[in-house]
Write an enzyme that holds these catalytic residues in place. Structure first.
Site, short mmCIF file in Angstrom:
data_model
loop_
_atom_site.label_atom_id
_atom_site.label_comp_id
_atom_site.label_asym_id
_atom_site.label_seq_id
_atom_site.Cartn_x
_atom_site.Cartn_y
_atom_site.Cartn_z
N HIS A 99 18.67 -51.68 -43.85
CA HIS A 99 19.36 -50.95 -44.74
C HIS A 99 19.46 -52.14 -45.81
O HIS A 99 19.27 -53.12 -45.58
CB HIS A 99 20.76 -50.86 -44.38
CG HIS A 99 21.15 -50.02 -43.20
ND1 HIS A 99 21.06 -50.45 -41.77
CD2 HIS A 99 21.35 -48.76 -43.05
CE1 HIS A 99 21.39 -49.37 -41.12
NE2 HIS A 99 21.74 -48.43 -41.64
N ASP A 102 21.71 -55.06 -45.17
CA ASP A 102 21.48 -56.11 -44.15
C ASP A 102 20.67 -57.15 -44.62
O ASP A 102 20.62 -58.32 -44.02
CB ASP A 102 20.36 -55.23 -43.31
CG ASP A 102 20.94 -54.04 -42.65
OD1 ASP A 102 22.02 -53.75 -42.47
OD2 ASP A 102 20.23 -53.10 -42.12
N GLU A 230 18.43 -38.48 -39.86
CA GLU A 230 18.71 -38.96 -38.60
C GLU A 230 19.97 -38.35 -37.96
O GLU A 230 21.23 -38.74 -38.54
CB GLU A 230 18.90 -40.59 -38.46
CG GLU A 230 19.12 -41.16 -37.29
CD GLU A 230 19.47 -42.61 -37.11
OE1 GLU A 230 18.71 -43.16 -37.83
OE2 GLU A 230 20.27 -42.98 -36.56
N HIS A 269 22.79 -40.80 -30.18
CA HIS A 269 23.21 -39.61 -30.97
C HIS A 269 22.94 -38.38 -30.35
O HIS A 269 23.83 -37.45 -30.19
CB HIS A 269 22.47 -39.62 -32.41
CG HIS A 269 22.85 -40.81 -33.29
ND1 HIS A 269 22.45 -40.84 -34.54
CD2 HIS A 269 23.50 -42.15 -33.12
CE1 HIS A 269 22.81 -42.22 -35.00
NE2 HIS A 269 23.51 -42.93 -33.95
N ASP A 294 15.01 -43.54 -32.89
CA ASP A 294 15.67 -44.79 -32.79
C ASP A 294 15.85 -44.73 -31.37
O ASP A 294 16.74 -44.03 -30.74
CB ASP A 294 16.93 -44.48 -33.49
CG ASP A 294 16.85 -44.96 -34.86
OD1 ASP A 294 15.72 -45.45 -35.33
OD2 ASP A 294 17.95 -45.21 -35.84
N ASP A 305 28.71 -44.56 -29.77
CA ASP A 305 27.36 -44.79 -29.92
C ASP A 305 27.27 -46.50 -29.25
O ASP A 305 27.51 -47.26 -30.37
CB ASP A 305 27.34 -44.77 -31.47
CG ASP A 305 25.68 -44.90 -31.83
OD1 ASP A 305 24.95 -44.56 -31.03
OD2 ASP A 305 25.42 -44.74 -33.22
N ASP A 307 24.80 -47.89 -28.53
CA ASP A 307 23.62 -48.62 -28.68
C ASP A 307 23.09 -49.48 -28.02
O ASP A 307 22.67 -50.60 -28.35
CB ASP A 307 23.77 -49.14 -30.27
CG ASP A 307 23.79 -48.03 -31.26
OD1 ASP A 307 23.41 -47.06 -31.29
OD2 ASP A 307 24.40 -48.70 -32.42
C1 XLS Z 1 24.12 -45.08 -36.81
C2 XLS Z 1 22.79 -45.01 -37.35
C3 XLS Z 1 22.21 -45.96 -38.13
C4 XLS Z 1 21.06 -45.38 -38.76
C5 XLS Z 1 20.52 -45.94 -40.03
O1 XLS Z 1 24.72 -44.72 -35.93
O2 XLS Z 1 22.04 -45.04 -35.97
O3 XLS Z 1 22.12 -47.38 -37.70
O4 XLS Z 1 20.12 -45.52 -37.79
O5 XLS Z 1 21.69 -45.93 -40.75
NI NI Z 2 19.88 -45.02 -35.94
NI NI Z 3 23.44 -44.88 -34.04
#
Ligand code: XLS
Ligand code: NI
Ligand code: NI
Length: 440
Positions: A99, A102, A230, A269, A294, A305, A307
Site C-alpha cells: 500500500h 507501507d 478484494e 476473508h 491473498d 481476520d 491473517d
Molecule cells: C485486509 C486486506 C488488505 C488488502 C489490501 O484485510 O486483506 O490487507 O489485502 O488492502
Molecule cells: Ni488482503
Molecule cells: Ni485481510
C-alpha cells in the site's frame, strides 16, 4: 550492512532436510503440469505485514523487533526498502505487494505525502533494476487515517471522495512506474457501521462512479495492470459492500464494470463471509473472474481476520485445485497477506513464516495436479451429472425443454433413481493423494 546477517539464501533441500532455513517442498525449478513451481505459484511478500507491521493487536502494543526500528520518518522508509530487497533475494521470491502508506510516511498534506512517495518509489525502482523481484500489485490505504472515518469512495463527505480519488490516482501512477502486474482495491471502509445513518443507494452509486474514474485514468496514462477487487464481508466496518465474490460480481455487473475487474481472493476473508476459501475461488473461476490470491488462513476458533501464514495442506490442496483448473492465475499470484504471530517477533520468524507458506502451497500444487491428472474429482462429477447428457437432461441443457414437456416427463416417472454422493470416499481418496505425493 545486512538486516538478516544470520540468514543465507533459502534453497530447496527436500522433505527430509533438517535445515530450518530450507524449503522442504517448494522447489522453484520443479515442473508441475508443464510449468515450474516458481511460474505457477508466483509468490509475493506483503510489504505491510513483513516490513511495516509491529505486531500490535487491539489489546496490546507491538512486539516485533526489527533492525530498521532505530530509524524514523523517511530514513525508516529507506531502511525498510533496503531490508525488503535483501529479504526478497534471500527468500528467492518473485513478487511483492504494498500500500502507499507501507512504503512511505504520510506528510502533513497530500502534496507532501506524494513527495515522500516519489522519493521511495524512485529508490524501489532502482533496487528493482538489480533484483529479479517484481511488483505483483500495489494499492492505496484508504482506511487507516481518520479522514476515512466515514468511508473513502463511499463516504458521506464529497471532500473525502476527492481525497480518496487523488490517492488512487497516485497509486495508479506508481503502479505504472514500477510495472505492477495488477492493481488492488480493498474497500476497508467501503461499507457502513449502521444503516440508520446510511444512504446505501448513493454510496453504491458513488463506488461505481469511483471505479469507472479509476478505469478511465488507467487508460489515460497507459497503465495496463489487471484491476482486482478484494472482497471482505466486514471488519473494520460491520458490513462491507464487496462482501464476497458473488456480491462483488453482482455489483460489477450492475455498474457495467465486469470487463475491467477480476477478484483478489483472500482465504481468511472467505471464512469471515461464512464460505470456504475454495468456494470463493470456485465462484470466481466459473465466472471467469479469478485474478489473484491473498494467501493466508484464519484461526478456526477466532472470528476475525487473523491473517496467519498458510500451513493447512488440505486447504492449500483444494485452493491449488481451483487454480490449476483456472489454468493458473495469469497475471495474479499468491500474495502472503499474512503476519507472524505476536509471539514470533524475531526477524528470523519472517523467514520461517514464508517458508511454511511457500512449502504448503507447493504441496498443494503437487497434490492437486495429481488429482487433476488422474481425474479423481472429474470422474465422480461427470458420472454424478450424467443424467444431463441424454434424454430429458440433454433437452434441458440444450434448451429444448419447457414446463409442459417437463410435466409430461414427470407424470410418466415411476421411480427416481439416485446414486450416492460418496463424500467420505472422496475425502479418503484425497487423503491418500496427500500422503502419497512425497512418498517416492
Ligand atoms: C485486509 C486486506 C488488505 C488488502 C489490501 O484485510 O486483506 O490487507 O489485502 O488492502
Ligand atoms: Ni488482503
Ligand atoms: Ni485481510
Amino acid at each position: 550492512m545486512s538486516n538478516f546477517p544470520t540468514i543465507h539464501n533459502i534453497t530447496y533441500e527436500g522433505p527430509t532436510s533438517k535445515n530450518p532455513y530450507a524449503f522442504k517442498f517448494y522447489n522453484p525449478e520443479e515442473k508441475i503440469g508443464g510449468r515450474t513451481m516458481e511460474e505457477y505459484l508466483r509468490f509475493a511478500v506483503a510489504y505491510w505485514h513483513t516490513f511495516t507491521e509491529d505486531l500490535s493487536d487491539p489489546f496490546g502494543v507491538g512486539t516485533a523487533s526489527r533492525p530498521w526500528d532505530k530509524f524514523s520518518g523517511l530514513d525508516l522508509a529507506k531502511a525498510r526498502v533496503e531490508a525488503a530487497f535483501e529479504f526478497f533475494e534471500k527468500l528467492g521470491v518473485p513478487y511483492f505487494c504494498f500500500h502507499d502508506v507501507d512504503i512511505a510516511p504520510e506528510g502533513d498534506t497530500l502534496r507532501e505525502s506524494n513527495q515522500n512517495l516519489d522519493t521511495i518509489v524512485a529508490m524501489i525502482k532502482d533496487y528493482m533494476k538489480d533484483s529479479k523481484t517484481k511488483l505483483l500489485w500495489n494499492t492505496v490505504n484508504n482506511f487507516t487515517h481518520p479522514r476515512f472515518v466515514h468511508g473513502a469512495a463511499s463516504s458521506n463527505n464529497a471532500d473525502v471522495f476527492a481525497y480518496a480519488a487523488a490517492k488512487v490516482k497516485k497509486g495508479l501512477e506508481i503502479g505504472k512506474e514500477l510495472g505492477a502486474e495488477n492493481y488492488v482495491f480493498w474497500g476497508g471502509r467501503e461499507g457502513y457501521e449502521t444503516l440508520l445513518n446510511t444512504d446505501m443507494k448513493l454510496e453504491l452509486d458513488n463506488l461505481g462512479r469511483f471505479f469507472h474514474m479509476a478505469v478511465d485514468y488507467a487508460k489515460e496514462i497507459g497503465f495496463d495492470g489487471q484491476f482486482l477487487i478484494e472482497p471482505k464481508p466486514k471488519e473494520p466496518t460491520s458490513h462491507q459492500y464487496d462482501f464476497d465474490v458473488a456480491s462483488g460480481y453482482a455489483f460489477l455487473q450492475h455498474y457495467g464494470l465486469q470487463e475491467h475487474f477480476k477478484f483478489n481472493i483472500e482465504a481468511n476473508h472467505a471464512t469471515l463471509a461464512g464460505h470456504t476459501f475454495e468456494h470463493e475461488l470456485r465462484y470466481a473461476r466459473v465466472n471467469g473472474m479469478l485474478g489473484s490470491v491473498d494467501a493466508n488462513q484464519g484461526h478456526p476458533l477466532l472470528g476475525w481476520d487473523t491473517d496467519e501464514f498458510p500451513s493447512d495442506l488440505y486447504s492449500t490442496t483444494l485452493a491449488m485445485y481451483e487454480i490449476i483448473k483456472n489454468g493458473g492465475l495469469g497475471r495474479g499470484g499468491l500474495n502472503f497477506d499474512a503476519k507472524v504471530r505476536r509471539g514470533s517477533f524475531t526477524p528470523e520468524d519472517l523467514f520461517h513464516a514464508h517458508i511454511v507458506g511457500m512449502d504448503s502451497f507447493a504441496v498443494g500444487l503437487k497434490v492437486a495436479q495429481q488429482l487433476v491428472d488422474d481425474k479423481v474429482l472429474d470422474d465422480f462429477i461427470e458420472e454424478r451429472y450424467s443424467s444431463f447428457t441424454e434424454g430429458i437432461g440433454l433437452d434441458i441443457v440444450e434448451g429444448r425443454a419447457d414446463f409442459h414437456k417437463l410435466e409430461e416427463h414427470a407424470l410418466a416417472l415411476t421411480d427416481i433413481n439416485h446414486t450416492s454422493g460418496r463424500t467420505e470416499f472422496i475425502k479418503a481418496t484425497i487423503n491418500q493423494y496427500l500422503l502419497r505425493a512425497f512418498a517416492d
